[in-house]
Design a protein around this motif. Structure first.
Motif, mmCIF file in Angstrom:
data_model
loop_
_atom_site.group_PDB
_atom_site.id
_atom_site.type_symbol
_atom_site.label_atom_id
_atom_site.label_comp_id
_atom_site.label_asym_id
_atom_site.label_seq_id
_atom_site.Cartn_x
_atom_site.Cartn_y
_atom_site.Cartn_z
ATOM 1 N N SER A 199 0.847 -1.184 0.000
ATOM 2 C CA SER A 199 0.000 0.000 0.000
ATOM 3 C C SER A 199 0.881 1.231 0.000
ATOM 4 O O SER A 199 1.796 1.342 0.814
ATOM 5 C CB SER A 199 -0.898 -0.024 1.245
ATOM 6 N N GLY A 200 0.609 2.139 -0.925
ATOM 7 C CA GLY A 200 1.426 3.348 -1.017
ATOM 8 C C GLY A 200 0.567 4.570 -1.221
ATOM 9 O O GLY A 200 -0.449 4.537 -1.905
ATOM 10 N N SER A 201 0.981 5.673 -0.603
ATOM 11 C CA SER A 201 0.280 6.942 -0.766
ATOM 12 C C SER A 201 1.258 8.054 -0.468
ATOM 13 O O SER A 201 1.367 8.522 0.661
ATOM 14 C CB SER A 201 -0.917 7.019 0.179
ATOM 15 N N ALA A 202 2.010 8.450 -1.479
ATOM 16 C CA ALA A 202 2.994 9.508 -1.267
ATOM 17 C C ALA A 202 3.377 10.131 -2.597
ATOM 18 O O ALA A 202 3.212 9.521 -3.646
ATOM 19 C CB ALA A 202 4.247 8.950 -0.593
ATOM 20 N N VAL A 203 3.869 11.339 -2.545
ATOM 21 C CA VAL A 203 4.342 12.010 -3.754
ATOM 22 C C VAL A 203 5.768 12.503 -3.584
ATOM 23 O O VAL A 203 6.285 13.202 -4.419
ATOM 24 C CB VAL A 203 3.436 13.197 -4.131
ATOM 25 N N GLY A 204 6.397 12.115 -2.484
ATOM 26 C CA GLY A 204 7.751 12.596 -2.239
ATOM 27 C C GLY A 204 8.633 11.524 -1.632
ATOM 28 O O GLY A 204 8.166 10.481 -1.212
ATOM 29 N N PHE A 205 9.916 11.809 -1.610
ATOM 30 C CA PHE A 205 10.902 10.919 -1.009
ATOM 31 C C PHE A 205 11.706 11.748 -0.024
ATOM 32 O O PHE A 205 12.206 12.820 -0.366
ATOM 33 C CB PHE A 205 11.817 10.335 -2.098
ATOM 34 N N TYR A 206 11.823 11.294 1.209
ATOM 35 C CA TYR A 206 12.451 12.069 2.255
ATOM 36 C C TYR A 206 13.910 11.720 2.497
ATOM 37 O O TYR A 206 14.552 12.290 3.347
ATOM 38 C CB TYR A 206 11.655 11.896 3.561
ATOM 39 N N GLY A 207 14.425 10.756 1.748
ATOM 40 C CA GLY A 207 15.815 10.363 1.957
ATOM 41 C C GLY A 207 15.938 9.391 3.120
ATOM 42 O O GLY A 207 14.973 9.057 3.789
ATOM 43 N N ASP A 208 17.154 8.925 3.351
ATOM 44 C CA ASP A 208 17.415 7.986 4.425
ATOM 45 C C ASP A 208 17.611 8.763 5.710
ATOM 46 O O ASP A 208 18.605 9.459 5.885
ATOM 47 C CB ASP A 208 18.661 7.155 4.101
ATOM 48 N N ALA A 209 16.658 8.639 6.609
ATOM 49 C CA ALA A 209 16.741 9.337 7.892
ATOM 50 C C ALA A 209 17.067 8.366 9.022
ATOM 51 O O ALA A 209 16.849 8.682 10.202
ATOM 52 C CB ALA A 209 15.424 10.053 8.179
ATOM 53 N N GLY A 210 17.527 7.175 8.669
ATOM 54 C CA GLY A 210 17.862 6.195 9.708
ATOM 55 C C GLY A 210 16.622 5.803 10.484
ATOM 56 O O GLY A 210 15.584 5.515 9.910
ATOM 57 N N ASP A 211 16.697 5.864 11.809
ATOM 58 C CA ASP A 211 15.569 5.500 12.654
ATOM 59 C C ASP A 211 14.705 6.692 13.063
ATOM 60 O O ASP A 211 13.789 6.549 13.858
ATOM 61 C CB ASP A 211 16.079 4.795 13.914
ATOM 62 N N ALA A 212 15.013 7.861 12.550
ATOM 63 C CA ALA A 212 14.251 9.060 12.921
ATOM 64 C C ALA A 212 12.832 8.985 12.386
ATOM 65 O O ALA A 212 12.592 8.520 11.267
ATOM 66 C CB ALA A 212 14.952 10.315 12.377
#
Length: 127
Positions: A111-124
């Motif tokens: 299931s997906g619902s997004a229009v952006g990618f936030y990058g690798d934020a680790g465990d944040a």
């Protein structure tokens, strides 16, 4: 595989359907506008207007849930936010109910619902 896709005629869904069909997978697409969806989808795609059109004995190997009202058609008023959220939550609930009633449960649901990618934020946690 036999794949059920919601949002299959949208920007991402239409391309996903073309690729899956190109690899020989059998597609069923749930659409609020079946006639319009058929024009965007590979020729052998089954298009349904309701999950009730899928019989309990049908085999679905996997589900891809991309459904939801278009985020960019108008300003996000409080009412619009409720509509956007409901369009995603209600479809997901209906898919879960479908899985419960099928004689053979699909092995995977994405299931997906997004229009952006936030990058690798680790465990944040990203909000």
């Amino acid at each position: 595989m036999k794949v059920l896709i919601t949002g299959g005629s949208g920007f991402i869904g239409a391309e996903l359907c073309r690729r899956l069909a190109g690899h020989g997978h059998a597609l069923t697409v749930l659409s609020r506008s079946p006639a319009r969806a058929r024009a965007k989808l590979p020729e052998d795609t089954r298009v349904v207007a309701s999950l009730d059109e899928i019989g309990d004995d049908e085999v679905i190997d996997g589900i891809v849930n991309l459904a939801g009202e278009n985020l960019f058609t108008r300003r996000w008023s409080e009412s619009r936010k409720r509509t956007l959220m409901a369009s995603r939550l209600d479809t997901t609930r209906e898919l879960v109910a479908l899985c419960r009633r099928l004689d053979t449960t699909p092995s995977v649901m994405v299931s997906g619902s997004a229009v952006g990618f936030y990058g690798d934020a680790g465990d944040a946690e990203l909000t």
